[in-house]
Design an enzyme around this catalytic site. Sequence first.
Site, PDB file in Angstrom:
ATOM      1  N   ARG A  59     -12.775  -8.721  32.673  1.00 35.78           N
ATOM      2  CA  ARG A  59     -12.592  -8.628  34.129  1.00 35.78           C
ATOM      3  C   ARG A  59     -12.661  -9.967  34.834  1.00 35.78           C
ATOM      4  NH1 ARG A  59     -15.404  -4.106  33.247  1.00 35.78           N
ATOM      5  NH2 ARG A  59     -15.569  -5.062  31.206  1.00 35.78           N
ATOM      6  N   HIS A 137     -23.933 -16.667  37.569  1.00 38.66           N
ATOM      7  CA  HIS A 137     -22.582 -16.111  37.622  1.00 38.66           C
ATOM      8  C   HIS A 137     -22.292 -15.934  39.122  1.00 38.66           C
ATOM      9  CE1 HIS A 137     -19.029 -14.079  36.574  1.00 38.66           C
ATOM     10  NE2 HIS A 137     -19.482 -13.131  35.780  1.00 38.66           N
TER      11      HIS A 137
HETATM   12  C1  NCD Z   1     -21.045  -9.963  32.897  1.00 38.02           C
HETATM   13  C2  NCD Z   1     -21.064 -11.312  32.251  1.00 38.02           C
HETATM   14  O1  NCD Z   1     -20.226 -11.653  31.431  1.00 38.02           O
HETATM   15  O2  NCD Z   1     -21.953 -12.061  32.619  1.00 38.02           O
HETATM   16  N1  NCD Z   1     -19.794  -9.399  33.030  1.00 38.02           N
HETATM   17  C3  NCD Z   1     -18.977  -9.843  34.025  1.00 38.02           C
HETATM   18  O3  NCD Z   1     -18.726 -10.996  34.164  1.00 38.02           O
HETATM   19  N2  NCD Z   1     -18.488  -8.921  34.863  1.00 38.02           N
HETATM   20  C4  NCD Z   1     -22.096  -9.053  32.411  1.00 38.02           C
HETATM   21  C5  NCD Z   1     -22.207  -8.795  30.935  1.00 38.02           C
HETATM   22  O4  NCD Z   1     -21.388  -9.196  30.139  1.00 38.02           O
HETATM   23  O5  NCD Z   1     -23.171  -8.130  30.573  1.00 38.02           O
END
Ligand code: NCD
Length: 309
Positions: A59, A137
Amino acid sequence: MTELDRKDLLGLEGMSAEEIELFLDTTASFKEISERTVKKVPALRGKTIVNLFFEPSTRTRASFEIAAKRLGADTISISGEGSSLSKGESLVDTLNTLSAMRPDVIVMRHSASGAPQFLSRFLSTPIINAGDGQHEHPTQALLDAMTILEHRSSLEGLRAAIIGDIGHSRVARSNIHLLAKFGAELVLCGPATMLPRPLAELAPRISLTHSIEEAVSGADVIMMLRVQLERQNVLNFPKNEYFQFYGLRLEHLRLAHPDAIVMHPGPINRGREISSEVADFPRSVILNQVENGVTARMAVLERVCGQSS
Ligand code: NCD
């Protein structure tokens, strides 16, 4: 100088609530673009965006790419396996090589916490952090805030339960920074091995609990996190046992605020951290988060690329 006036977007820890609010205020116009039949504007025409993903991603990677294309930018995507790192080149040399081609921004995901912060010191090209190790993030927390604000008038005073592998989650860390700055009340819930104390010291209105029932009681927002699969054995938590103690099920929602929303950054693991019934529940906003991801990233790209013009 505000964090978003700086050349990079590396994390939310150093951003003030006012800066984040200013940013969130701009997202409505970007959302409108995605609702059109022809979803493209020329805001970033002539700009080049490199997506550099050293970790698997569905995503976040697609979302950055779609966001860039909707703004008319040219994009290239490189994954870790396909890069010269597998031929022994250092990360700094790989980034310097890409930077020499004069892209306008490098969007980067890396498994090492702090990698984008470290590289930004060497590079003139702006870096957007798309997730670094267990650290931050930022765009995920921005899209999460957008999503919450579609259901609540304010972040101030709301009660948010964050449940799961908090200690190893960059999503949790960025969300905790953001929500704490806006005066939300945070309850962090998980087994002791996933709940590090220092996070609880980030803000006064954070509490820790090992009980999911206690965490969800009266919650306005329930944010579930994936158990990082590679750590499953290390933490010695069999799938069923984890679900029994920390999986979100319909019975828990009865304890929450009647309008509580259920969030998850994805990828979701049904039957591990969330039941299928809850994942598909009308007040589950998991797909709204995905939709808002494109909008939030359009706003971030426009902001960061706009600085480099
Ligand atoms: C997350 C990530 O990669 O940090 N996913 C994301 O980016 N939507 C959460 C996860 O992978 O657990």
